[in-house]
Each structure stands twice: as structure tokens, then as C-alpha cells.
Design a protein around this motif. Structure first.
Motif, mmCIF file in Angstrom:
data_model
loop_
_atom_site.group_PDB
_atom_site.id
_atom_site.type_symbol
_atom_site.label_atom_id
_atom_site.label_comp_id
_atom_site.label_asym_id
_atom_site.label_seq_id
_atom_site.Cartn_x
_atom_site.Cartn_y
_atom_site.Cartn_z
ATOM 1 N N GLU A 1 78.859 84.312 41.381
ATOM 2 C CA GLU A 1 79.613 83.053 41.480
ATOM 3 C C GLU A 1 79.722 82.592 42.923
ATOM 4 O OE1 GLU A 1 83.318 83.951 39.642
ATOM 5 O OE2 GLU A 1 82.603 83.506 37.623
ATOM 6 N N ARG B 1 77.913 79.294 44.292
ATOM 7 C CA ARG B 1 78.662 78.199 44.912
ATOM 8 C C ARG B 1 78.042 77.825 46.252
ATOM 9 N NH1 ARG B 1 82.531 74.618 43.117
ATOM 10 N NH2 ARG B 1 83.351 76.326 41.825
ATOM 11 N N GLY C 1 76.968 84.735 36.756
ATOM 12 C CA GLY C 1 77.892 84.115 37.702
ATOM 13 C C GLY C 1 77.394 82.773 38.187
ATOM 14 N N VAL D 1 79.068 78.899 37.684
ATOM 15 C CA VAL D 1 79.293 77.928 38.764
ATOM 16 C C VAL D 1 78.580 76.614 38.467
ATOM 17 C CG1 VAL D 1 78.733 77.417 41.171
ATOM 18 C CG2 VAL D 1 79.744 79.606 40.571
#
Length: 330
Positions: A224, A228, A250, A254
């Protein structure tokens, strides 16, 4: 393969009785039970596995398996394959978890040694770092699996090839801005998968953009964070290769949070083919690792290690599993 479990069932005795009767190092018993065991073994075509006998340092027929986390699906899957391969050879596998910490690993190894295991299979290796066996485990046969320190016996997947397959697949689909979610720098799996990613880009004449590399762990949370960093930018990549399925999940989370569609806005490829990725709302393209093959080879290498053989590495080839998460850029 006919095992002592099969012989024991036909003869109506325990596995330990079969093992004792068929152990050529012991005096030959002539009682009725022993004759029944030998007859069952002959009828079934049982052949004694040299691994099962060669490891009998203290005769417990137990293999210790050391993993970073049992909550990691990959490690749980691999342990099950080790346990199945051990059972087929009349051995029993017991597992210890270390939280991927060398000090905890040393304690775990010492605990397994005190329980008189006949050998160790460790999935916790760190690059160029000695295995923390401690004084009790120094003389115990051991083999590394999945990860290597480049010096010990090791049974591995070909991570460089797998990453090359993943990146080549994205390149063949037409992607040129391909991000990489990396793993921890101390793990040979992460190192070799990054190398395979770089190989594929270089072969295709695509410069490696170092700003498109992020991540430092094999967790969803790390995926994540890396996702990001890669996606919350104006010049985001059109595709991402994550070196672990958890990382890829993950990244997918996102992308959803940012309003991006997989695969319309972002193509995504993971690694390991854990069961959940084929059942996601968008089934994930990934690299399948032959865990059963790696587990079997690890047990076979233990026999060599117990005989003080020269350390060597056995490598198994992975497979690309295309699914809906990766398509041509829109």
C-alpha cells in the motif's frame, strides 16, 4: 511412491515398527510380526528411502522447519509441502516461526535441536549472512529453502527468471512505464526478482527509471505504501510488477482508493500465486512458484548435507499465470 505408512497399514502395525523391522543396521528379527512386515513390504514393492535412513542422527525421524511468519500464506503453503514430502518418506516435520528476526531464529533453532530433530530446513536466510544456528545447531545438517545466503545448501525457485517473465509479459502487452514494488534488501528473493525486472527492461531497450521503484517488505501494508508513492503522481506508471502477491494486493487496494481501475488504468502482476489472488474481484496475473518441487529438493539436499557434501543450489523454474489484472495500456 510406497511409504512405510502404506506398509504399516497392510501389516497392521505402527510406522515405528515398520521402520525398526526394515532397518538393515539392526539385528534381523524373526518373529511373526517382523515376517508380516517384510511380506507386506515385498508385496507393495517398498524400497527404503536413503534420505529417511541417512538423517537418523539420533533416530527421531523429525525435520525442523524454520519460517519467518506462519501468518504469511507463502510460508504456510511451503510448510505444508515440506510436511507432505516428509510424511511420504516416513519423516515428520515440525515448524518454528522467527518473526524474521535473527535473534529469535537462534532461539527457535536451539529449541528444535533440543527436541532432537535430525535436520533443519530454513526459509529465513539473509544475503551474505551466516545462519544463526548457535552452538547447539552447528553440527546439524541444514538446508536453505526459498531464500539463500549464497553459501549453504539451498533449494530455490528461479526468482530472476520469474521476475523476467512477469516484466516481459507487461512489455509484450505494450507497457513502457512499469513500476516495481520491491521486497526487503536482505532477502535473495527480493534481490533476484528486482534483477529479473531490470534484465527484462534492459533487453527491451527500456531505461530503468529508479523513481518507479518502491517498497521494502513482503506485506500488504508495504504494498500500500509503495503503491501510494507510485500512483499518487502525475506521471504514474501504466503497470506495476510487485515481487510478492501480498504487495500486489496492497497496490490494488491503493488503486481502488484513488479511483483507478485495474486493469483499465493500471495493469498489475504479482508473485507466488497464493490461492486468494485467483479469486479477487479482478483475478490477478502472477508468477506461480513450484513449492512442492522446492520442498522435495530441500529434503533430498538434507541427505547430502548430512553426509558433509559440498554445498550446492537446486533451482526450480516458475510459471507465468495470466489473468485479468494485466492488459494492454488504454
Amino acid at each position: 511412491m510406497v511409504t512405510i505408512v502404506d506398509v504399516a497399514r497392510v501389516a497392521g502395525v505402527s510406522k515405528s515398527t515398520v521402520s525398526r523391522v526394515l532397518d538393515e543396521r539392526l539385528p534381523r528379527s524373526q518373529n511373526a510380526t517382523a515376517e508380516r512386515v517384510r511380506k507386506a513390504a515385498a508385496e507393495l514393492g517398498y524400497v527404503r528411502d536413503p534420505l529417511a535412513s541417512g538423517l537418523r542422527r539420533v533416530g527421531t525421524s523429525t525435520i525442523g522447519v524454520v519460517v519467518p511468519h506462519l501468518t504469511d500464506t507463502v510460508m504456510a503453503m511451503f510448510y505444508e509441502e515440506i510436511a507432505a514430502a516428509a510424511t511420504a518418506r516416513g519423516l515428520f516435520a515440525v515448524v518454528a516461526s522467527t518473526n524474521d528476526d535473527p535473534d529469535t531464529e537462534r532461539v527457535a533453532v536451539e529449541s528444535l535441536v533440543r527436541r532432537r530433530v535430525d535436520g533443519l530446513i530454513l526459509t529465513t536466510a539473509r544475503i551474505d549472512t551466516p545462519i544463526p544456528l548457535g552452538p547447539l545447531g552447528d553440527s546439524l545438517p541444514h538446508v536453505l529453502a526459498l531464500r539463500t545466503n549464497d553459501t549453504s545448501f539451498a533449494s530455490l525457485g528461479d526468482d530472476r527468471l520469474g521476475a523476467h517473465l512477469a516484466t516481459r509479459h507487461l512489455l509484450d502487452l505494450g507497457h513502457r512505464r512499469i513500476g516495481l514494488v520491491r521486497g526487503p534488501g536482505y532477502a535473495s528473493t527480493a534481490r533476484n526478482r528486482e534483477a529479473g525486472y531490470r534484465d527484462a527492461l534492459t533487453e527491451a531497450g527500456v531505461p530503468v527509471d529508479e523513481t518507479l521503484l518502491a517498497g521494502d517488505s513482503f506485506t500488504m501494508q508495504s504494498g500500500e505504501i509503495a503503491g501510494r508513492a507510485l500512483l499518487d503522481r502525475a506521471d504514474r506508471p501504466t503497470a506495476i510488477f510487485a515481487v510478492n502477491d501480498n504487495n500486489a494486493i496492497g497496490v490494488m487496494a491503493v488503486a481502488h482508493a484513488l479511483g483507478l481501475s485495474v486493469p483499465d488504468d493500471l495493469s498489475l502482476v504479482g508473485y507466488n500465486d497464493i490461492p486468494v489472488v485467483s479469486r479477487l474481484p479482478v483475478p490477478m496475473t502472477t508468477i506461480r512458484v513450484p513449492f512442492a518441487q522446492i520442498a522435495t529438493a530441500a529434503l533430498e539436499l538434507l541427505n547430502e548435507a548430512s553426509a558433509d557434501g559440498v554445498p550446492r543450489t537446486v533451482t526450480a523454474a516458475p510459471t507465468l499465470i495470466p489473468r485479468r489484472s494485466a492488459t494492454a495500456p488504454r
